[in-house]
Enzyme design. Structure first.
Site, short mmCIF file in Angstrom:
data_model
loop_
_atom_site.label_atom_id
_atom_site.label_comp_id
_atom_site.label_asym_id
_atom_site.label_seq_id
_atom_site.Cartn_x
_atom_site.Cartn_y
_atom_site.Cartn_z
N SER A 117 0.82 -1.19 0.07
CA SER A 117 0.06 0.01 0.22
C SER A 117 1.02 1.23 0.04
O SER A 117 2.00 1.12 0.62
CB SER A 117 -0.76 -0.12 1.21
OG SER A 117 -1.50 1.42 1.39
N TYR A 141 -2.22 0.33 10.04
CA TYR A 141 -2.32 -0.18 8.55
C TYR A 141 -1.13 -0.06 7.89
O TYR A 141 -0.48 -1.11 7.26
CB TYR A 141 -3.51 0.09 7.87
CG TYR A 141 -3.54 -0.39 6.51
CD1 TYR A 141 -3.95 -1.51 6.27
CD2 TYR A 141 -3.42 0.57 5.33
CE1 TYR A 141 -4.05 -2.03 4.77
CE2 TYR A 141 -3.40 0.30 4.16
CZ TYR A 141 -3.78 -1.01 3.95
OH TYR A 141 -3.88 -1.46 2.54
N LYS A 145 1.64 -2.99 6.50
CA LYS A 145 2.12 -3.31 5.39
C LYS A 145 3.78 -3.08 4.89
O LYS A 145 4.26 -4.18 4.45
CB LYS A 145 1.47 -2.43 4.12
CG LYS A 145 -0.10 -2.82 4.16
CD LYS A 145 -0.34 -4.09 3.57
CE LYS A 145 -1.68 -4.37 3.16
NZ LYS A 145 -1.77 -5.65 2.39
#
Length: 319
Positions: A117, A141, A145
């Site tokens: 991402s 998040y 990643k």
């Protein structure tokens, strides 16, 4: 040759599955349906319902279907919610990746394409992000990643894993009339749901130093993205040189205001978006260069903004 697509019943994963099928490559799907839909998996594709945290299930799936490589799309993808649920996010995205890599290593499976991402960059200090731009994730998040990318790199050193990670920003559109974005947090679903329910879409911030005062972001068509996943898998299968990371970026971006205008034109629903204050931390412009991916992964922006909106609206109203 069979590739496992984790999260293959989700919006992005389902497009990846179909892109593999279009190229005549066998696939099997593993998905717990926490955000995916069994109906998104094409008929005839083996579908195993379960979590990547279930080591026994992962191992048996890899073994039963003689998997030769993995496209790892599964994960908890809500950056904002991850701030409230960090432990859940790390369990799904870090522990899940760890379990998957362990099972692959035990069975001698040495190829992975990882769905990363642009959240790994956080709020970059440049308006054109490259793979070398400093990583500064600002949510669990984004952190998860980046840790996933580290895990792949370390496993490459330790066990010869061949891999690449694909970073992208905002994925929109649809390549098929029966697959659409169902995320409660993404812009297109939010706008469409508002219109379909008689509400007015909202824009956060109209006073940014951009051409129309709204944020500019990278919006890429999901079918273009899926195609590059297959290209990455083919390079790994062929033993060809591949970079550890690629940005799938447009190079120029689209403003939220332009998206609203395109939605108005495509849907035929006349509306003037409500305006709200800026959201804290939202930079005026973040756009990524896709030059490396264009060189190696058949990456290209093959859809105009109007085509992105048309395909997304068609799939959403067909649901």
């Amino acid at each position: 040759m069979t590739w496992l697509v984790t999260g293959g019943a989700g919006y992005i994963g389902a497009h990846v599955v179909r892109a593999f099928l279009d190229q005549g490559i066998g696939v099997v799907v593993l998905d717990d349906l926490s955000s995916g839909h069994a109906g998104f998996v094409p008929d005839g594709v083996p579908f195993v319902r379960g979590s990547i945290l279930d080591r026994d299930l992962v191992s048996s799936t890899l073994r039963e279907y003689a998997v030769t490589g993995v496209v790892h799309v599964a994960g908890f993808k809500y950056a904002g919610v991850s701030v409230e649920r960090p432990l859940h996010t790390y369990a799904q995205n870090v522990t899940g990746t760890l379990v998957l890599l362990e099972a692959m290593a035990d069975l001698g499976i040495d190829r992975m394409v990882f769905s990363s991402s642009a959240a790994v960059y956080g709020t970059p200090d440049t308006d054109l992000v490259t793979e070398a731009t400093a990583k500064n994730p600002q949510s669990p998040y984004g952190e998860s990643k980046l840790i996933g990318e580290w895990l792949l790199a370390d496993q490459a050193v330790a066990a010869g894993l061949r891999h690449t990670s694909l970073r992208y920003f905002n994925v929109v559109g649809s390549g098929y009339p029966d697959v659409y974005d169902t995320s409660p947090h993404n812009l297109f679903p939010l706008v469409f749901d508002a219109l379909l329910n008689g509400r007015t879409p909202r824009v956060n911030g109209t006073d940014y130093p951009t051409a129309d005062g709204t944020c500019v972001r990278d919006y890429i068509h999901v079918a273009d993205l899926a195609r590059s996943h297959v290209s990455a898998a083919r390079r790994l299968d062929a033993g060809e040189a591949i970079e550890p990371v690629y940005n799938l970026g447009s190079g120029d971006g689209v403003s939220v205001g332009e998206i609203m205008a395109a939605v108005r034109d495509v849907t035929g629903i006349d509306f003037t978006p409500e305006t709200a204050p800026r959201r804290p931390g939202d930079p005026p412009r973040i756009v990524a260069s896709g030059e490396l991916a264009a060189r190696d992964l058949d990456w290209a922006m093959r859809h105009t903004l109007t085509e992105m909106v048309q395909s997304a609206w068609r799939a959403r109203t067909n649901a």
